[in-house]
Write a protein that holds these residues in place. Structure first.
Motif, PDB file in Angstrom:
ATOM      1  N   MET A   1       0.837  -1.167   0.000  1.00  0.00           N
ATOM      2  CA  MET A   1       0.000   0.000   0.000  1.00  0.00           C
ATOM      3  C   MET A   1       0.892   1.244   0.000  1.00  0.00           C
ATOM      4  N   LEU A   2       0.448   2.276  -0.665  1.00  0.00           N
ATOM      5  CA  LEU A   2       1.218   3.504  -0.788  1.00  0.00           C
ATOM      6  C   LEU A   2       0.684   4.603   0.135  1.00  0.00           C
ATOM      7  N   VAL A   3       1.582   5.460   0.557  1.00  0.00           N
ATOM      8  CA  VAL A   3       1.241   6.643   1.340  1.00  0.00           C
ATOM      9  C   VAL A   3       1.703   7.845   0.530  1.00  0.00           C
ATOM     10  N   THR A   4       0.822   8.840   0.388  1.00  0.00           N
ATOM     11  CA  THR A   4       1.158  10.052  -0.344  1.00  0.00           C
ATOM     12  C   THR A   4       1.234  11.220   0.633  1.00  0.00           C
ATOM     13  N   PHE A   5       2.408  11.842   0.682  1.00  0.00           N
ATOM     14  CA  PHE A   5       2.616  13.033   1.501  1.00  0.00           C
ATOM     15  C   PHE A   5       2.372  14.238   0.613  1.00  0.00           C
ATOM     16  N   LYS A   6       1.613  15.205   1.126  1.00  0.00           N
ATOM     17  CA  LYS A   6       1.273  16.391   0.351  1.00  0.00           C
ATOM     18  C   LYS A   6       1.627  17.644   1.146  1.00  0.00           C
ATOM     19  N   CYS A   7       2.073  18.646   0.382  1.00  0.00           N
ATOM     20  CA  CYS A   7       2.425  19.936   0.960  1.00  0.00           C
ATOM     21  C   CYS A   7       2.218  20.980  -0.131  1.00  0.00           C
ATOM     22  N   ARG A   8       1.695  22.131   0.225  1.00  0.00           N
ATOM     23  CA  ARG A   8       1.440  23.167  -0.781  1.00  0.00           C
ATOM     24  C   ARG A   8       2.710  23.667  -1.456  1.00  0.00           C
ATOM     25  N   SER A   9       3.826  23.643  -0.760  1.00  0.00           N
ATOM     26  CA  SER A   9       5.058  24.236  -1.297  1.00  0.00           C
ATOM     27  C   SER A   9       5.965  23.252  -2.035  1.00  0.00           C
ATOM     28  N   THR A  83      18.226   5.175   3.788  1.00  0.00           N
ATOM     29  CA  THR A  83      18.716   6.549   3.841  1.00  0.00           C
ATOM     30  C   THR A  83      18.436   7.290   2.545  1.00  0.00           C
ATOM     31  N   HIS A  84      18.592   6.624   1.410  1.00  0.00           N
ATOM     32  CA  HIS A  84      18.331   7.273   0.124  1.00  0.00           C
ATOM     33  C   HIS A  84      16.838   7.480  -0.102  1.00  0.00           C
ATOM     34  N   ARG A  85      16.046   6.542   0.362  1.00  0.00           N
ATOM     35  CA  ARG A  85      14.602   6.654   0.168  1.00  0.00           C
ATOM     36  C   ARG A  85      13.973   7.660   1.124  1.00  0.00           C
ATOM     37  N   ALA A  86      14.687   8.044   2.167  1.00  0.00           N
ATOM     38  CA  ALA A  86      14.159   9.022   3.126  1.00  0.00           C
ATOM     39  C   ALA A  86      14.334  10.456   2.646  1.00  0.00           C
ATOM     40  N   TRP A  87      15.271  10.711   1.737  1.00  0.00           N
ATOM     41  CA  TRP A  87      15.582  12.085   1.326  1.00  0.00           C
ATOM     42  C   TRP A  87      14.409  12.859   0.755  1.00  0.00           C
ATOM     43  N   PRO A  88      13.546  12.273  -0.080  1.00  0.00           N
ATOM     44  CA  PRO A  88      12.419  13.080  -0.587  1.00  0.00           C
ATOM     45  C   PRO A  88      11.523  13.615   0.532  1.00  0.00           C
ATOM     46  N   LEU A  89      11.252  12.791   1.533  1.00  0.00           N
ATOM     47  CA  LEU A  89      10.433  13.260   2.650  1.00  0.00           C
ATOM     48  C   LEU A  89      11.169  14.327   3.452  1.00  0.00           C
ATOM     49  N   LEU A  90      12.454  14.110   3.677  1.00  0.00           N
ATOM     50  CA  LEU A  90      13.234  15.102   4.424  1.00  0.00           C
ATOM     51  C   LEU A  90      13.293  16.428   3.668  1.00  0.00           C
ATOM     52  N   ASP A  91      13.483  16.371   2.373  1.00  0.00           N
ATOM     53  CA  ASP A  91      13.481  17.596   1.571  1.00  0.00           C
ATOM     54  C   ASP A  91      12.133  18.304   1.655  1.00  0.00           C
ATOM     55  N   GLU A  95      11.480  22.167   3.141  1.00  0.00           N
ATOM     56  CA  GLU A  95      10.807  23.215   2.379  1.00  0.00           C
ATOM     57  C   GLU A  95       9.517  23.647   3.076  1.00  0.00           C
ATOM     58  N   ALA A  96       8.777  22.712   3.607  1.00  0.00           N
ATOM     59  CA  ALA A  96       7.560  23.050   4.343  1.00  0.00           C
ATOM     60  C   ALA A  96       7.891  23.926   5.552  1.00  0.00           C
ATOM     61  N   HIS A  97       8.993  23.629   6.202  1.00  0.00           N
ATOM     62  CA  HIS A  97       9.422  24.440   7.345  1.00  0.00           C
ATOM     63  C   HIS A  97       9.753  25.857   6.901  1.00  0.00           C
ATOM     64  N   ARG A  98      10.472  25.985   5.786  1.00  0.00           N
ATOM     65  CA  ARG A  98      10.810  27.322   5.261  1.00  0.00           C
ATOM     66  C   ARG A  98       9.559  28.109   4.870  1.00  0.00           C
ATOM     67  N   GLN A  99       8.559  27.423   4.353  1.00  0.00           N
ATOM     68  CA  GLN A  99       7.347  28.074   3.866  1.00  0.00           C
ATOM     69  C   GLN A  99       6.223  28.110   4.906  1.00  0.00           C
ATOM     70  N   ASN A 100       6.483  27.611   6.116  1.00  0.00           N
ATOM     71  CA  ASN A 100       5.460  27.529   7.169  1.00  0.00           C
ATOM     72  C   ASN A 100       4.221  26.752   6.718  1.00  0.00           C
ATOM     73  N   ASP A 101       4.442  25.644   6.019  1.00  0.00           N
ATOM     74  CA  ASP A 101       3.366  24.783   5.541  1.00  0.00           C
ATOM     75  C   ASP A 101       3.289  23.520   6.392  1.00  0.00           C
ATOM     76  N   ASP A 102       2.136  22.906   6.367  1.00  0.00           N
ATOM     77  CA  ASP A 102       1.940  21.603   6.999  1.00  0.00           C
ATOM     78  C   ASP A 102       2.140  20.514   5.948  1.00  0.00           C
ATOM     79  N   ILE A 103       2.459  19.320   6.414  1.00  0.00           N
ATOM     80  CA  ILE A 103       2.546  18.144   5.542  1.00  0.00           C
ATOM     81  C   ILE A 103       1.395  17.225   5.937  1.00  0.00           C
TER      82      ILE A 103
END
Length: 107
Positions: A1-9, A83-91, A95-103
């Motif tokens: 099953m897949l999980v999709t993380f979403k953020c406006r930024s 570690t490599h698969r974690a980078w997209p979420l960390l990125d 960015e969400a932190h810089r833009q004050n967005d929620d995930i």
């Protein structure tokens, strides 16, 4: 099953549920039908995930050195490390932190 993380930024980040669960536990979250990492939580969550990624990399390096076979020509490049698969979420978190967005995420 897949999980999709979403953020406006940022673009969406899609990953397998077991990986999402593994990574979210480092920041004190659980995969449910839906969830959120609020922009207020990101300041503490980012360093915790970064630390977990560093520790995972050290563990993988130690295990690799224990199991290294000289002149082994088999390819380990297909074995995508956590570690490599974690980078997209960390990125996304950075960015969400810089833009004050929620995930947000959902299954």
């Amino acid at each position: 099953m897949l999980v999709t993380f979403k953020c406006r930024s940022t673009s969406d980040v899609v990953m397998l549920r077991n990986l999402a669960q593994y990574l979210l536990r480092f920041i004190g979250k659980e995969v449910g039908a839906r969830g959120v990492i609020s922009h207020e939580e990101l300041g503490a969550a980012i360093p915790r995930l970064e630390r977990a990624i560093r520790e995972e990399a050290r563990t993988e390096a130690a295990l690799e050195s224990l199991h290294h076979v000289p002149n082994d020509h088999s390819s380990h490049e297909d074995d995508a490390a956590v570690t490599h698969r974690a980078w997209p979420l960390l990125d996304m978190m950075r960015e969400a932190h810089r833009q004050n967005d929620d995930i947000l995420w959902g299954l």
